[in-house]
Write an enzyme that holds these catalytic residues in place. Structure first.
Site, short mmCIF file in Angstrom:
data_model
loop_
_atom_site.label_atom_id
_atom_site.label_comp_id
_atom_site.label_asym_id
_atom_site.label_seq_id
_atom_site.Cartn_x
_atom_site.Cartn_y
_atom_site.Cartn_z
N LEU B 227 17.03 5.72 -10.47
CA LEU B 227 16.48 6.78 -9.61
C LEU B 227 17.54 7.40 -8.70
O LEU B 227 18.23 6.70 -7.95
CB LEU B 227 15.34 6.20 -8.75
CG LEU B 227 14.62 7.21 -7.84
CD1 LEU B 227 13.89 8.26 -8.65
CD2 LEU B 227 13.68 6.49 -6.88
N ASP B 228 17.67 8.71 -8.76
CA ASP B 228 18.55 9.47 -7.87
C ASP B 228 20.01 9.02 -7.93
O ASP B 228 20.75 9.16 -6.96
CB ASP B 228 18.05 9.40 -6.41
CG ASP B 228 16.68 10.00 -6.24
OD1 ASP B 228 16.32 10.89 -7.03
OD2 ASP B 228 15.94 9.57 -5.33
N ALA B 229 20.39 8.47 -9.07
CA ALA B 229 21.75 7.93 -9.19
C ALA B 229 22.56 8.58 -10.30
O ALA B 229 23.67 8.16 -10.58
CB ALA B 229 21.68 6.42 -9.41
#
Lengths: 285, 285, 285, 285
Positions: B227-229
């Site tokens: 996530l969001d990486a």
């Protein structure tokens, strides 16, 4: 710059504070140069800062304070009055990297920093010559794993001897011990070379490079016991791209660090920063 | 805008690549409109992008590709040639918040986005009217905890039906399942409403407000399973201060999100973004 | 957003104004949400703006005004009280280019603009469909060299009919006649597509390209009889380089224009802009 | 930093230039570190810059040049090859204000400026001590209305004696005579304290204050005979508001001037700036 008194207040919000304070100032003949208010609606807390022309007042600082005390008590204020004629004394803590130190010394030398550089305390001797050109006392206090407690005690002692009002960690690269954080709560300013809360701790430019961010930044904040987690005063960023390696990031970052630290420190020296929990109200111009 | 072929290459670095590629292009009569190179010194990887005037070539796209293949094999290239006359088809995924969706639709409508909006897939029906004014097919595919697998399967099917080359999560507010991340690796673009890696996950403006940052930002990145990486394409920030509450941050942030997403998407649509590990090389103008 | 009264004052500076005004507000029970002061030291002129919670006052707007009048007279104030429950009515003037118009309509539709879009008056019919989707009255008033006086009279009449408090030239591309500038002094807002005072007049992006500037900008200002010379409310810039041609500058500029106009207009709608000679005091948050 | 040769070319555009140059470099064994191209479509002019690892070449600088000459002649190139091991020598011209001078000296001292500060020539003696701390020769050459021709002749003589490749006017506050502009065409860099073309000439901060702009800026440009009208290398701005008086603008502007000048100078020292008519192509990273 005319001499001013800076009256800085925070207290629980209620109707009539502004009127009371403004009327008091008017009664003293005070000419208001600048005024700022803020109400933190979350917890109904009120913040206020006035710059008052000293020459317009019919009282000196002590008289002003004495007369104001009843109002402060009535409203449960945390308050202080600062005299611009007594600029804060700064102890600069440095290591080997010179950019932030050189920038602040230069600004002070050019009368561009509203404070007094009282001394430089460094854990390396490299920057002595630069500091001494500015005729600022330079103290070399090495910090090794074995001597940490003594070194910090010595440094704090020196800061006290020079009557420092504020300690600036100008890329000092050492973590202050908890007791020193407490002794100087709200009075130690650090420049962290990242856009916090990204990249806490060591080697933030390496971390930024690894993550591939498109902007790098710097954060000027008060030091608390928790590393890089204190109230933020000022932040700034600069654009980078894939063509820049870690050395480039460091070079570009140095400019951002200098700007951010000098701006944040200026706010502090002009009593524009009010700490509220782990955040700040900054009455910037 | 004249029609161009975009030759995009990455491969292990070695002497002579540029000469080989440039000579090939010259042999084809190719007039180079724009050229960019980058060498990642850490792992000696080479990146290159050429825009070549299609009308200057003595071959069509297929002929060009066929002739180039031996060179690509010689240098172990990952490579693609894109034709600006075949703009990428975009599936926009949305939820209830309209600002990013409206911004992209408007830009597309004004011929300001170098791609084709093929359809909008939304998990709420709220934005139908706006989308239909633009005469873009709108599909309402609700996502509930129970129907997630079916909903994502349906959405992916729709994207395939519309021959989407890229999926844009325009504040979709749903986490894509791992298989969809893999199916569309390097082809799903998200806008996260914080300056990553700060404030991953939910409610980043609340997190930013709590931390008291002095700049808020947005990040346009490729979606990966974590996530969001994923690899960051573009970031932007805007200054805020203590006087702004969470609603203000959201409002100010919307402008930053729109700008950041449209800029990052434009880079992708023009084949300016080369993914390398978890980072990007962006040959921005 | 709670309903507030906005008390906006400018007058010759003297000791006691703040006290008098603050005491008056306190006497009315007024809870101050936001307060700003400024003294123009050059000519000793004082500016002040208060946001007061309407529900906290023991008077309605008329009562408040009546009670305040003697103070205003005592200090020779220019003053106004605005009620946030009566948002300003906006007449949008447009031509063929849609970006500023579309942006303002969208913001208004999303309740992101603290005003009421009353009508759109355009000298071309191209944008009718977009405007009508927002259910805003659209009037096509062509302007030709021969019909100029009638066209402007008609436009002004329409603005009056819709009770417009402010006229926004959203890339209207026509120079208003002097009488209209006077009738709506301080009430016509223009967006000029350059960083004024650079590149006054026609084709500013061409001028910027010719000069080879490294940043292009936009300026939101009040319209006066002298072209592009009125008081500036807001400005913004964006970086460009040699690789961008005039079309690129126009495209990049559109985003800057939208942001600058919407921000400047917001300041005006919230009564944050005080005109002083040919300059403005903008009490931005 | 590894030693590189920088091959900088401009010539009429035609198919095959890149191939020819890239093939030549490959034939020499040259490893390309950085490459940039640009075609000015208006007049079909081509610009190119390569950084080539010196150690990778099977020729020294003279051999490289000799071998390249036939290609240069074939394509009518204006061209130069620079050796990073022979950094450009800088003559700094200063007056009384120290900020730009101090900034450049500091950067040079920290090995952060890719050039050699050869000497400082100042029309006042005030900054001698600062310059001498850096062990840089300081020459005081007063300029009075009567002695102008002699003073400039003396200054130019000194620049020649120190073999200056570039003259930097670090807030020199004197207008160079036309012959000096011609002798050092493309080699005199000035920092003007406004966002040109706004506020040409004297006292730009006063002009900016009078006009009420919301951003102030600085411009780094080559000096030509026409005042403040030479090719622009770099520009930067910073936000200001009504609360800042002229002294504040000067203070804030100093930071912008330093940043803009050092960045523009860096581009010049790295041979990234190609002058084309009255504009520049800047191959910035």
């Amino acid at each position: 710059m005319s001499r001013v008194f800076r009256l800085v207040i925070s207290c629980p919000d209620q109707v009539g504070i502004v009127a009371k304070v403004a009327s008091f100032i008017a009664d003293q003949g005070g000419s208001i140069v600048e005024a700022n208010h803020h109400t933190e609606t979350m917890d109904q807390w009120f913040f206020m800062r006035h710059e008052i022309l000293a020459s317009s007042l019919n009282n000196d600082l002590e008289g002003f304070k004495e007369k104001f005390t009843p109002i402060a008590e009535e409203f449960n204020m945390q308050w202080q009055v600062f005299d611009s004629a007594k600029p804060k004394r700064i102890a600069l803590f440095a290591s080997k990297e010179s950019h932030c130190l050189a920038d602040l010394l230069y600004r002070w030398h050019e009368k561009d920093l509203p404070g007094e550089v009282a001394c430089v305390i460094a854990n390396h001797d490299d920057l002595r010559s630069m500091v001494e050109w500015y005729q600022v006392p330079f103290h070399h206090v090495p910090v090794t794993p074995e001597t940490k407690p003594e070194a910090f005690a010595k440094s704090e002692e020196l800061a006290a001897k020079y009557e420092a009002d504020v300690i600036v960690l100008a890329r000092y690269m050492q973590i202050l011990p908890p007791n020193m954080c407490r002794d100087y709560a709200g009075k130690v300013i650090n420049i962290h070379h990242s856009f916090l809360p990204s990249f806490v701790g060591a080697k933030p430019y390496h971390q930024a490079y690894e993550r591939g961010v498109k902007l790098i930044g710097a954060t000027c904040h008060y030091v608390t016991e928790e590393l890089d987690a204190g109230p933020i005063i000022e932040q700034e960023v600069i654009r980078v791209n894939h063509s820049q390696d870690i050395e480039d990031l460091k070079r570009l970052g140095r400019d951002v660090e200098k700007i951010t630290l000098s701006r944040g420190l200026r706010y502090h020296l002009e009593d524009r920063v009010l700490i509220h929990g782990n955040k700040t109200v900054v009455f910037a111009p």
